[in-house]
Design a protein around this motif. Structure first.
Motif, PDB file in Angstrom:
ATOM      1  N   UNK A   1      -2.917  -3.455  12.288  1.00 49.70           N
ATOM      2  CA  UNK A   1      -3.246  -2.136  12.298  1.00 49.70           C
ATOM      3  C   UNK A   1      -3.164  -1.600  10.941  1.00 49.70           C
ATOM      4  N   UNK A   2      -3.848  -0.219  10.509  1.00 51.56           N
ATOM      5  CA  UNK A   2      -3.847   0.210   9.537  1.00 51.56           C
ATOM      6  C   UNK A   2      -2.485   0.406   8.823  1.00 51.56           C
ATOM      7  N   UNK A   3      -1.444   0.693   9.655  1.00 50.75           N
ATOM      8  CA  UNK A   3      -0.459   0.872   9.263  1.00 50.75           C
ATOM      9  C   UNK A   3       0.740  -0.232   8.969  1.00 50.75           C
ATOM     10  N   UNK A   4       0.166  -1.290   9.249  1.00 47.66           N
ATOM     11  CA  UNK A   4       0.757  -2.648   8.972  1.00 47.66           C
ATOM     12  C   UNK A   4       0.552  -3.211   7.824  1.00 47.66           C
TER      13      UNK A   4
ATOM     14  N   UNK B   1      -6.312   2.035  -6.035  1.00 40.03           N
ATOM     15  CA  UNK B   1      -5.015   2.082  -5.675  1.00 40.03           C
ATOM     16  C   UNK B   1      -4.124   1.165  -6.432  1.00 40.03           C
ATOM     17  N   UNK B   2      -3.060   1.517  -6.833  1.00 41.83           N
ATOM     18  CA  UNK B   2      -2.125   0.877  -7.857  1.00 41.83           C
ATOM     19  C   UNK B   2      -0.529   1.006  -7.215  1.00 41.83           C
ATOM     20  N   UNK B   3      -0.240  -0.097  -6.828  1.00 38.02           N
ATOM     21  CA  UNK B   3       1.326   0.131  -6.131  1.00 38.02           C
ATOM     22  C   UNK B   3       2.205  -0.295  -6.827  1.00 38.02           C
ATOM     23  N   UNK B   4       3.448  -0.308  -6.652  1.00 36.80           N
ATOM     24  CA  UNK B   4       4.445  -1.126  -7.264  1.00 36.80           C
ATOM     25  C   UNK B   4       5.865  -1.299  -6.502  1.00 36.80           C
TER      26      UNK B   4
ATOM     27  N   UNK C   1      -0.281   0.615   3.662  1.00 33.01           N
ATOM     28  CA  UNK C   1      -0.646   0.913   5.117  1.00 33.01           C
ATOM     29  C   UNK C   1      -0.751   2.493   5.014  1.00 33.01           C
ATOM     30  N   UNK C   2      -1.735   2.674   5.530  1.00 27.03           N
ATOM     31  CA  UNK C   2      -2.503   4.150   5.584  1.00 27.03           C
ATOM     32  C   UNK C   2      -1.357   5.231   6.110  1.00 27.03           C
TER      33      UNK C   2
END
Lengths: 404, 433
Positions: free
Chosen positions: A152-155, B227-230, B236-237
């Motif tokens: 899913x989008x949130x995984x 988008x840039x993460x650390x 995940x939305x």
């Protein structure tokens, strides 16, 4: 060959000599650098993806409306595509090579490591992926149907089994024993490498991890999907034409974007390298026109010199010079000027290349290009001067007695 | 006198047509290539907000942890947490937090097939801050941002496509499956470059649908862009509001130097406060970057375009050298005529002026030819599929510049040949006749 008298004569029309030499020098500098750029761009646009790119069609699909899950719709779509006559195999994914848009993250060899990972692009797929793309499995095995899941989008995507490219496998496990090893994507869940493919490139055209790809047996539960379709030989056009109808018959609630909806892989490649191809064409045209202008300039100035020296030519002829002597005089004269031009031009070309190296992050010019340019310009000069020289050789000895 | 020189020049040019044509062609090709590439560069490196750019700024800080310590460039986007905090603090004259996306769109006319449209999810100040022109209706207010109102502002093109260009305020569009009430319709607005979000295409057009950021998040509208993460940041939305990722653009308007200074101090204070709390781990040197400085820093103009300009200028120089050579041949061939005129009393200066007139005439003809070539060249450029190519047009300034450049360049090219021709001793020429 009477080089010294020619040099002595050239001293009498310095301005014209210097202008021709200068023009040849500048043309050489620009042309060999431009040809080098053409070569680089063409090479770039032909970089292999590791796939069998013929008979491959990419469909970009976007579902409309907000169903609670997209998975059944996606499954129906892909089954309808596989059932089409002329279709060899097909699968659904998020992205593919040269699409210029996708997903990348860091794969690590330990769950909590903060260093020592490798950046990798993610391709979602299933047991049909390898066959559809035509990539070569060099170790391990393909996915089985039961291993294919969804997320899913949130995984965060982290399936128990993955297939990776050799480049990624070697980066993570330099000893070459990657098969069967466990790696970690985001979220700390382990993924086992069950297969290694020879080569597959990332979706982007400019990345420092071009061949570092992970294939995951997952379907992304999302409204935007790409279908990859391998057609049987000779069936590509027929499938290409009937895909939209098949899809819209299954379900109208979708958008296939106008330009990027359905593309053969040739089109995908052409679109990805459009700018490079444009630059290569532009540079080739500029080279052609420059050479033509330089040739025209040589013809113009040589004709003028021949006209100016009709009387001297007549005198030489009257004194016993053969036609071939006159011809070779002008040809040699041009050769000497062009030689001076290419010597200066070689230095200019190398200087220009150095300047582009520092300002445009380009590779340094290889010497072969300078040599090719030198030979081309010397040849061009000889060809351009031939007609005026021939006219000079036809000057009759009687001219010696005429006034100008 | 000038008219007489002009007539002489005309005659002389007509006498050796091939040579004249060659000279004009060389000048025209050089000018045409140069002006085509310069026009493209001129368009691409333009100021997207000519009246405003001086007061638009991007506040930047470094919320990252120490894992990519080698990357010392400040991010160009902010996290949701920081963006929201800066937005709520309202320390600038105007401020907007935004992100781009794409949504499937349908009109309330159900017969129309849905299509994909670029969208921008932003806060109320976006419109007044960037002086976005409205044709109908108005932007939404802070209250609508707060209440996650189902409203939208649509662009002129989308309005034409969905509603035939009529006043559609009050009607609804379906975006991503949700019904949104149209409260405003923009006039044509196309800032170039697309400065406020370079990740969704530096030269893409402005978006068709504008939705309050809070509404778009609540309706789970598709998000695009960089988008840039650390650290534990995940894409995940439903985590995006908490994630340690930068993914939103934040811009402010600061109307005076005093406001700019005050904002700098405020941002510095904020960054150090976050560092003290342990949220920011790196040394903090926040910056308030002006719009034009930002475009410069991001190298928004593709380097290929610059390379093409240099190439075209080099090409022009070769063409000019060629013209000098041909003119030299042409003028020297008339040594006899010049000799006679000098013997009859023409001053060296008047011979020089006459020959330069001839050069100028070639320049004018070459310039006109160059304009035609540049016009054709730009028509070709516009056929390219790149997003920016469609913007390339010759404007009046470039038109005048083309002609001037051509005439001046050809006059300079004519100096040497004319000087050589008029320094011939008349007696020597007459004797040899």
């Amino acid at each position: 060959m009477q080089i010294l008298p020619i040099l002595a004569a050239l001293r009498r029309h310095k301005a014209g000599t210097i202008l021709i030499a200068l023009q040849i020098a500048l043309t050489l500098a620009i042309v060999c650098n431009a040809l080098f750029i053409v070569h680089e761009r063409v090479e770039r646009a032909n970089r292999p993806t590791g796939m069998n790119e013929s008979n491959l069609i990419a469909v970009q699909n976007r579902y409309v409306g907000a169903p609670s899950t997209y998975l059944p719709i996606i499954r129906t779509d892909i089954q309808a595509i596989r059932a089409m006559p002329g279709v060899e195999d097909a699968y659904v994914t998020n992205t593919y090579p040269l699409r210029r848009g996708g997903w990348s993250l860091t794969a690590r060899t330990a769950p909590d490591a903060t260093k020592g990972g490798a950046q990798t692009a993610l391709y979602f797929g299933d047991e049909h992926t390898l066959k559809t793309l035509g990539v070569q499995l060099i170790a391990g095995r393909n996915f089985t149907a039961s291993e294919v899941g969804s997320f899913e989008r949130q995984e965060s995507p982290s399936p128990p089994q993955v297939i990776v490219t050799k480049t990624l496998a070697d980066k993570l496990f330099p000893n070459g024993d990657a098969l069967g090893k466990v790696i970690y994507y985001r979220g700390g869940k382990p993924s086992t490498i069950i297969g290694i493919v020879a080569k597959l490139t990332v979706p982007w055209v400019d990345m420092d991890f071009m061949d570092s790809v992970t294939i995951m047996p997952l379907t992304f539960n999302d409204g935007g999907q790409s279908f990859m379709i391998r057609t049987k030989p000779g069936q590509q056009d027929a499938v290409f034409k009937s895909v939209p109808k098949v899809l819209f018959d299954v379900n109208r609630m979708r958008v296939l974007p106008e330009k990027y909806g359905i593309r053969t892989f040739e089109t995908v490649r052409a679109n990805a390298y459009e700018a490079d191809r444009g630059m290569a064409i532009l540079m080739s045209v500029v080279c052609g026109v420059l050479l033509a202008i330089t040739a025209a300039g040589i013809v113009g100035l040589s004709s003028f010199w021949v006209g100016q020296r009709r009387k001297q030519i007549g005198v030489r002829r009257a004194l016993g010079a053969k036609r071939s002597d006159i011809l070779s005089y002008f040809m040699t004269e041009n050769f000497l000027i062009a030689l001076a031009g290419v010597v200066v031009g070689t230095m200019l070309a190398l200087g220009l290349s150095q300047w582009m190296f520092t300002h445009f992050e380009m590779k340094r010019l290889s010497f072969t290009y300078v040599m090719v340019g030198v030979v081309a310009l010397l040849g061009l000069g000889q060809a351009a001067v031939f007609a005026p020289a021939l006219r000079a050789s036809r000057v009759s000895p009687v001219e010696a007695t005429r006034s100008v | 006198m000038f008219a007489y020189y002009l007539e002489l020049a005309f005659r002389s040019l007509r006498r050796s047509r091939a040579l004249t044509a060659l000279m004009i062609l060389a000048v025209a090709l050089g000018i045409g290539a140069s002006m085509t590439t310069l026009t493209v560069l001129h368009v691409l490196s333009g100021d997207p907000l000519p009246e405003r750019s001086g007061s638009i700024y991007m506040p930047r800080m470094d919320p990252r942890d120490l894992s990519h310590a080698e990357d010392t460039k400040l991010p160009v986007q902010v996290t949701w947490i920081d963006g929201m905090r800066l937005l709520k603090d309202r320390r600038a004259d105007r401020q907007a937090l935004m992100v781009g996306g794409t949504v499937p769109v349908q009109s309330d006319d159900q017969a129309m097939d849905p299509f994909i449209e670029h969208a921008r999810y932003t806060t109320a100040d976006f419109f007044p801050m960037f002086a976005v022109p409205f044709r109908y209706g108005q932007p939404w207010s802070d209250a609508e941002d707060e209440s996650r109102a189902h409203v939208a502002v649509i662009g002129a093109d989308l309005n034409a496509r969905l509603f035939g260009g009529t006043n559609s305020v009050g009607r609804t569009i379906r975006a991503n499956g949700a019904d949104l009430r149209i409260i405003g319709v923009l006039d044509v607005w196309r800032p170039v470059p697309h400065f406020y979000d370079i990740y969704t295409g530096s030269f893409s057009g402005s978006e068709g649908v504008f939705v309050p950021l809070s509404t778009a998040r609540a309706l789970e509208m598709g998000r695009d862009g960089g988008i840039s993460c650390w650290g534990e940041g995940s894409t995940a939305e439903n985590e995006m509001e908490r994630a340690s990722c930068t993914w939103l653009q934040y811009w402010v308007q600061l109307d005076s130097a005093a406001h700019l200074e005050a904002y700098r101090r405020y941002l510095d204070g904020y960054a150090h406060e976050q560092a003290a709390l342990g949220r920011f781990q790196r040394p903090q040197h926040p910056e308030v970057t002006g719009l034009l400085a930002f475009l410069e820093e991001q190298k928004v103009v593709p380097s290929d375009v610059r390379l093409q300009v240099w190439l075209a200028l080099g090409f022009f120089v070769v063409c000019l050298v060629n013209t000098v050579g041909l003119m030299l041949a042409k003028f020297m061939r008339r040594a006899g005529e010049v000799g006679v005129r000098r013997a009859l009393g023409a001053s060296r200066r008047s011979v020089f002026a006459q020959l330069l007139t001839e050069a100028g005439l070639i320049g004018v003809a070459g310039g006109v030819g160059g304009l035609i070539l540049a016009w054709a060249g730009l028509a070709l450029v516009r056929r390219q599929p790149d997003a920016f190519a469609r913007l390339a047009h010759l404007d009046l300034a470039m038109l005048v510049a083309t002609l001037l450049l051509s005439v001046i360049a050809t006059l300079i090219a004519g100096l040497l040949p004319a000087w050589r021709a008029c320094s011939i001793t008349p007696a020597l020429q007459l004797k040899s006749q």
